[in-house]
Write an enzyme that holds these catalytic residues in place. Structure first.
Site, PDB file in Angstrom:
ATOM      1  N   TYR A  92       1.016  -1.379  -0.062  1.00 55.95           N
ATOM      2  CA  TYR A  92       0.271   0.406   0.014  1.00 55.95           C
ATOM      3  C   TYR A  92       1.378   1.129   0.218  1.00 55.95           C
ATOM      4  O   TYR A  92       0.784   2.063  -0.517  1.00 55.95           O
ATOM      5  CB  TYR A  92      -1.080  -0.037   1.197  1.00 55.95           C
ATOM      6  CG  TYR A  92      -1.773  -0.567   1.043  1.00 55.95           C
ATOM      7  CD1 TYR A  92      -2.856  -1.410   0.556  1.00 55.95           C
ATOM      8  CD2 TYR A  92      -1.309  -2.230   2.266  1.00 55.95           C
ATOM      9  CE1 TYR A  92      -4.352  -2.113   0.303  1.00 55.95           C
ATOM     10  CE2 TYR A  92      -3.040  -3.446   1.832  1.00 55.95           C
ATOM     11  CZ  TYR A  92      -3.990  -3.224   1.040  1.00 55.95           C
ATOM     12  OH  TYR A  92      -4.500  -4.606   1.269  1.00 55.95           O
TER      13      TYR A  92
ATOM     14  N   ASN B 200     -12.390  -0.509  -5.196  1.00 54.45           N
ATOM     15  CA  ASN B 200     -12.448  -0.691  -6.846  1.00 54.45           C
ATOM     16  C   ASN B 200     -12.756  -1.903  -6.967  1.00 54.45           C
ATOM     17  O   ASN B 200     -13.750  -2.229  -7.174  1.00 54.45           O
ATOM     18  CB  ASN B 200     -11.421  -1.338  -6.955  1.00 54.45           C
ATOM     19  CG  ASN B 200     -11.030  -3.027  -8.038  1.00 54.45           C
ATOM     20  OD1 ASN B 200     -11.355  -2.150  -9.658  1.00 54.45           O
ATOM     21  ND2 ASN B 200     -10.528  -3.065  -8.348  1.00 54.45           N
TER      22      ASN B 200
ATOM     23  N   CYS C  38      -6.215  -5.528  -7.903  1.00 58.11           N
ATOM     24  CA  CYS C  38      -5.433  -5.076  -6.496  1.00 58.11           C
ATOM     25  C   CYS C  38      -5.092  -5.745  -5.676  1.00 58.11           C
ATOM     26  O   CYS C  38      -4.849  -5.654  -4.103  1.00 58.11           O
ATOM     27  CB  CYS C  38      -7.639  -4.294  -5.965  1.00 58.11           C
ATOM     28  SG  CYS C  38      -9.001  -5.406  -6.097  1.00 58.11           S
ATOM     29  N   HIS C  39      -5.826  -6.987  -5.803  1.00 56.50           N
ATOM     30  CA  HIS C  39      -5.150  -8.830  -4.746  1.00 56.50           C
ATOM     31  C   HIS C  39      -3.975  -8.242  -5.191  1.00 56.50           C
ATOM     32  O   HIS C  39      -3.659  -9.033  -4.750  1.00 56.50           O
ATOM     33  CB  HIS C  39      -5.634  -9.881  -6.174  1.00 56.50           C
ATOM     34  CG  HIS C  39      -4.754 -10.244  -7.253  1.00 56.50           C
ATOM     35  ND1 HIS C  39      -5.588  -9.598  -8.130  1.00 56.50           N
ATOM     36  CD2 HIS C  39      -4.358 -10.756  -7.854  1.00 56.50           C
ATOM     37  CE1 HIS C  39      -5.204 -10.129  -9.678  1.00 56.50           C
ATOM     38  NE2 HIS C  39      -4.322 -10.606  -9.063  1.00 56.50           N
TER      39      HIS C  39
ATOM     40  N   GLU D 276      -0.731 -16.505 -10.011  1.00 55.42           N
ATOM     41  CA  GLU D 276      -0.148 -15.605 -11.181  1.00 55.42           C
ATOM     42  C   GLU D 276       1.206 -16.048 -10.560  1.00 55.42           C
ATOM     43  O   GLU D 276       2.247 -15.867 -11.950  1.00 55.42           O
ATOM     44  CB  GLU D 276      -0.823 -14.162 -10.734  1.00 55.42           C
ATOM     45  CG  GLU D 276      -1.811 -13.483 -11.183  1.00 55.42           C
ATOM     46  CD  GLU D 276      -1.693 -12.308 -10.648  1.00 55.42           C
ATOM     47  OE1 GLU D 276      -0.887 -11.318 -10.590  1.00 55.42           O
ATOM     48  OE2 GLU D 276      -3.400 -11.642 -11.391  1.00 55.42           O
TER      49      GLU D 276
END
Length: 162
Positions: free
Chosen positions: A94, A117, A125-126, A152
């Site tokens: 953040y 979001n 946002c993850h 990912e």
């Protein structure tokens, strides 16, 4: 808006498009999406559905569908744009995002923007984590955040080693 529901490994996603592009992704079925079974024939919905399926299958590492973001403060929009710049398989804190949008002391405000979001998964946002890589906060719940980050990481490793 036109809606559809997309099955995914993290549960059903309700996806909305307008005449510009994708304008909403919600975790779980939204009544309007469930009622809009005929909307599947919409080319924008078909495109985003195909891209989401390719993403979850590990066949795609990015989204090319146009987005339609019509809400949010200037700061929130800056945070959402910054999220799209975080490379697939990587994370930022953040605080990193706050610095990137020009307000180094706004880490908490970045968290609020993440929560607001309107297009999660596609606007990733993850990929934003707490200081030291701590997994905190996600509108879809931390188990979904973990699943997305693991997907990912796995795909990024497979691509790096192939």
């Amino acid at each position: 808006m036109r809606w559809t529901v997309v099955d995914s490994p993290i549960g059903e996603l309700s996806v909305a498009v307008d005449d510009v592009g994708v304008c909403g992704v919600h975790f779980g079925p939204v009544e309007a999406a469930v009622e809009a079974a005929d909307a599947v024939h919409d080319p924008r919905l078909a495109a985003v559905t195909a891209e989401l399926r390719a993403y979850f299958a590990g066949e795609s590492t990015g989204f090319t569908v146009p987005l339609s973001v019509r809400r949010g403060s200037e700061f929130e929009r800056a945070v959402w744009r910054q999220m799209t710049l975080i490379p697939y398989g990587e994370t930022r804190t953040y605080g990193d995002v706050a610095k990137a949008v020009g307000d180094p002391g706004a880490a908490r405000a970045v968290g609020v923007a993440c929560n607001r979001n309107p297009i999660p998964v596609i606007v990733p946002c993850h990929r934003i984590v707490g200081a030291g890589g701590k997994l905190v906060g996600f509108g879809g719940g931390l188990p979904r955040k973990v699943q997305l980050l693991e997907l990912e990481a796995r795909v990024a490793l497979q691509r790096a080693w192939s």
